[in-house]
Design a protein around this motif. Structure first.
Motif, PDB file in Angstrom:
ATOM      1  N   ALA A  98       0.817  -1.212   0.000  1.00 37.40           N
ATOM      2  CA  ALA A  98       0.000   0.000   0.000  1.00 37.40           C
ATOM      3  C   ALA A  98       0.849   1.260   0.000  1.00 37.40           C
ATOM      4  O   ALA A  98       0.522   2.241  -0.678  1.00 37.40           O
ATOM      5  N   SER A  99       1.931   1.260   0.736  1.00 40.01           N
ATOM      6  CA  SER A  99       2.741   2.470   0.890  1.00 40.01           C
ATOM      7  C   SER A  99       3.732   2.687  -0.240  1.00 40.01           C
ATOM      8  O   SER A  99       4.052   3.823  -0.581  1.00 40.01           O
ATOM      9  N   SER A 100       4.216   1.587  -0.850  1.00 39.82           N
ATOM     10  CA  SER A 100       5.304   1.735  -1.827  1.00 39.82           C
ATOM     11  C   SER A 100       5.053   1.066  -3.166  1.00 39.82           C
ATOM     12  O   SER A 100       5.790   1.305  -4.120  1.00 39.82           O
ATOM     13  N   GLY A 101       4.031   0.190  -3.253  1.00 40.49           N
ATOM     14  CA  GLY A 101       3.798  -0.557  -4.477  1.00 40.49           C
ATOM     15  C   GLY A 101       4.737  -1.734  -4.657  1.00 40.49           C
ATOM     16  O   GLY A 101       4.710  -2.387  -5.702  1.00 40.49           O
TER      17      GLY A 101
ATOM     18  N   VAL B  35      -1.623   1.836 -11.945  1.00 44.86           N
ATOM     19  CA  VAL B  35      -2.478   2.637 -11.070  1.00 44.86           C
ATOM     20  C   VAL B  35      -1.592   3.690 -10.411  1.00 44.86           C
ATOM     21  O   VAL B  35      -0.738   3.369  -9.584  1.00 44.86           O
ATOM     22  N   MET B  36      -1.788   4.950 -10.780  1.00 45.73           N
ATOM     23  CA  MET B  36      -0.961   6.032 -10.245  1.00 45.73           C
ATOM     24  C   MET B  36      -1.732   6.804  -9.199  1.00 45.73           C
ATOM     25  O   MET B  36      -2.772   7.406  -9.479  1.00 45.73           O
ATOM     26  N   GLY B  37      -1.216   6.792  -7.964  1.00 41.19           N
ATOM     27  CA  GLY B  37      -1.789   7.573  -6.884  1.00 41.19           C
ATOM     28  C   GLY B  37      -1.018   8.861  -6.693  1.00 41.19           C
ATOM     29  O   GLY B  37      -0.094   9.172  -7.451  1.00 41.19           O
ATOM     30  N   PRO B  38      -1.335   9.637  -5.649  1.00 41.43           N
ATOM     31  CA  PRO B  38      -0.634  10.893  -5.404  1.00 41.43           C
ATOM     32  C   PRO B  38       0.865  10.718  -5.187  1.00 41.43           C
ATOM     33  O   PRO B  38       1.656  11.575  -5.576  1.00 41.43           O
TER      34      PRO B  38
ATOM     35  N   ALA C 268     -10.113  -1.172  -7.385  1.00 38.84           N
ATOM     36  CA  ALA C 268     -10.268  -1.317  -5.935  1.00 38.84           C
ATOM     37  C   ALA C 268      -9.268  -0.497  -5.137  1.00 38.84           C
ATOM     38  O   ALA C 268      -9.550  -0.123  -3.991  1.00 38.84           O
ATOM     39  N   ILE C 269      -8.103  -0.211  -5.702  1.00 38.69           N
ATOM     40  CA  ILE C 269      -7.021   0.401  -4.924  1.00 38.69           C
ATOM     41  C   ILE C 269      -7.423   1.728  -4.285  1.00 38.69           C
ATOM     42  O   ILE C 269      -7.145   1.952  -3.095  1.00 38.69           O
ATOM     43  N   PRO C 270      -8.102   2.656  -4.979  1.00 38.74           N
ATOM     44  CA  PRO C 270      -8.449   3.906  -4.299  1.00 38.74           C
ATOM     45  C   PRO C 270      -9.447   3.724  -3.158  1.00 38.74           C
ATOM     46  O   PRO C 270      -9.502   4.544  -2.235  1.00 38.74           O
ATOM     47  N   HIS C 271     -10.218   2.657  -3.191  1.00 39.61           N
ATOM     48  CA  HIS C 271     -11.157   2.378  -2.103  1.00 39.61           C
ATOM     49  C   HIS C 271     -10.449   1.808  -0.880  1.00 39.61           C
ATOM     50  O   HIS C 271     -10.962   1.913   0.242  1.00 39.61           O
ATOM     51  N   LEU C 272      -9.282   1.205  -1.103  1.00 45.00           N
ATOM     52  CA  LEU C 272      -8.580   0.511  -0.021  1.00 45.00           C
ATOM     53  C   LEU C 272      -7.501   1.366   0.628  1.00 45.00           C
ATOM     54  O   LEU C 272      -7.339   1.332   1.851  1.00 45.00           O
TER      55      LEU C 272
ATOM     56  N   LEU D  15      -5.146   7.328 -11.108  1.00 48.22           N
ATOM     57  CA  LEU D  15      -5.256   7.250 -12.560  1.00 48.22           C
ATOM     58  C   LEU D  15      -4.993   5.805 -12.968  1.00 48.22           C
ATOM     59  O   LEU D  15      -3.894   5.289 -12.789  1.00 48.22           O
ATOM     60  N   VAL D  16      -6.014   5.143 -13.497  1.00 43.90           N
ATOM     61  CA  VAL D  16      -5.905   3.763 -13.953  1.00 43.90           C
ATOM     62  C   VAL D  16      -5.704   3.776 -15.463  1.00 43.90           C
ATOM     63  O   VAL D  16      -6.490   4.395 -16.189  1.00 43.90           O
TER      64      VAL D  16
END
Length: 240
Positions: free
Chosen positions: A35-38, A93-96, A110-114, A122-123
């Motif tokens: 979750a923190s680093s991919g 999947v690119m997060g902040p 699912a990743i942004p929900h978790l 951005l998927v």
């Protein structure tokens, strides 16, 4: 879960399964790192972090794989801890602050929900049939706009026969026409096709709790109820 474990100690008529408790610590650490680093954790990294022998961590990896919390390769490296993957399977999947490999369409949405720190991601993927690139901003409040469709090839009863094959065939296509062309070209029988809205609903709460501890997987009855709730139907999902 069985009460018998490799490090159990007798406490009256029952036993405390220390190996189960340690495996849960390992599972939680694996998910926290993803979750923190991919990135996937290795046996040696977790042995150092948890103050345990590598052999004990390796045994926990095996237990987690048997219980379907993680997917391992032949060298006991983590390939997937759903919804995270350590190998490219068609989605980014690119997060902040973090870039993840999405294990499939389901997992990517699912990743942004978790992940608490990534309420919007951005998927990105490409259509398996024609190669057209697609990207969506996926968040928690509403499904992304788009006329594309998701196609899942493998029914739920056979997901774990070869889970890497299953995940790599949970894809997003430009349209049902692209799905039909791809199936014909690959000489495959149709699976299940759904809209982006249905995919988003499916992904939204499926992995609830996986970053918490302790975590218990859904039983088949609870899973079936969830599938019905999000609008899925038919024998593909094990439903009447």
């Amino acid at each position: 879960m069985s009460s018998a474990g490799g490090h159990g100690t007798a406490t009256g008529p029952a036993e405390v399964d220390d190996s189960a408790e340690f495996a849960e610590r390992v599972r939680h650490a694996i998910y926290a790192r993803f979750a923190s680093s991919g990135a996937a954790s290795s046996v040696d990294e977790l042995a150092s972090a948890l103050g345990a022998e590598p052999a004990v961590v390796s045994a926990a990896f095996d237990r987690l794989a048997t219980e379907r919390h993680v997917v391992l390769d032949a060298e006991r490296r983590i390939l997937m801890a759903h919804p995270f993957a350590s190998i490219p399977l068609g989605f980014s999947v690119m997060g902040p602050d973090t870039l993840w490999w999405g294990g499939c369409a389901w997992d990517s949405f699912a990743i942004p929900h978790l992940v608490p720190s990534a309420p919007e991601v951005l998927v990105a993927t490409t259509c398996p049939n024609c190669g057209t690139a697609h990207a969506w901003t996926v968040g928690r409040d509403a499904p992304p706009a788009g006329t594309q469709v998701a196609h899942f090839l493998v029914p739920t009863a056979h997901i774990w026969d070869d889970v890497v094959h299953t995940c790599s065939h949970q894809s997003i296509f430009c349209s049902t026409g692209c799905v039909d062309e791809w199936l014909a070209a690959e000489e495959l029988e149709p699976g299940y096709t759904m809209s982006l809205e249905t995919l988003w609903r499916l992904a939204a709460r499926w992995y609830e709790g996986r970053l918490d501890t302790p975590y218990t997987r859904r039983d088949p009855q609870t899973a079936a109820a969830y599938f019905r709730e999000v609008g899925l139907h038919g024998p593909f999902w094990g439903l009447d």
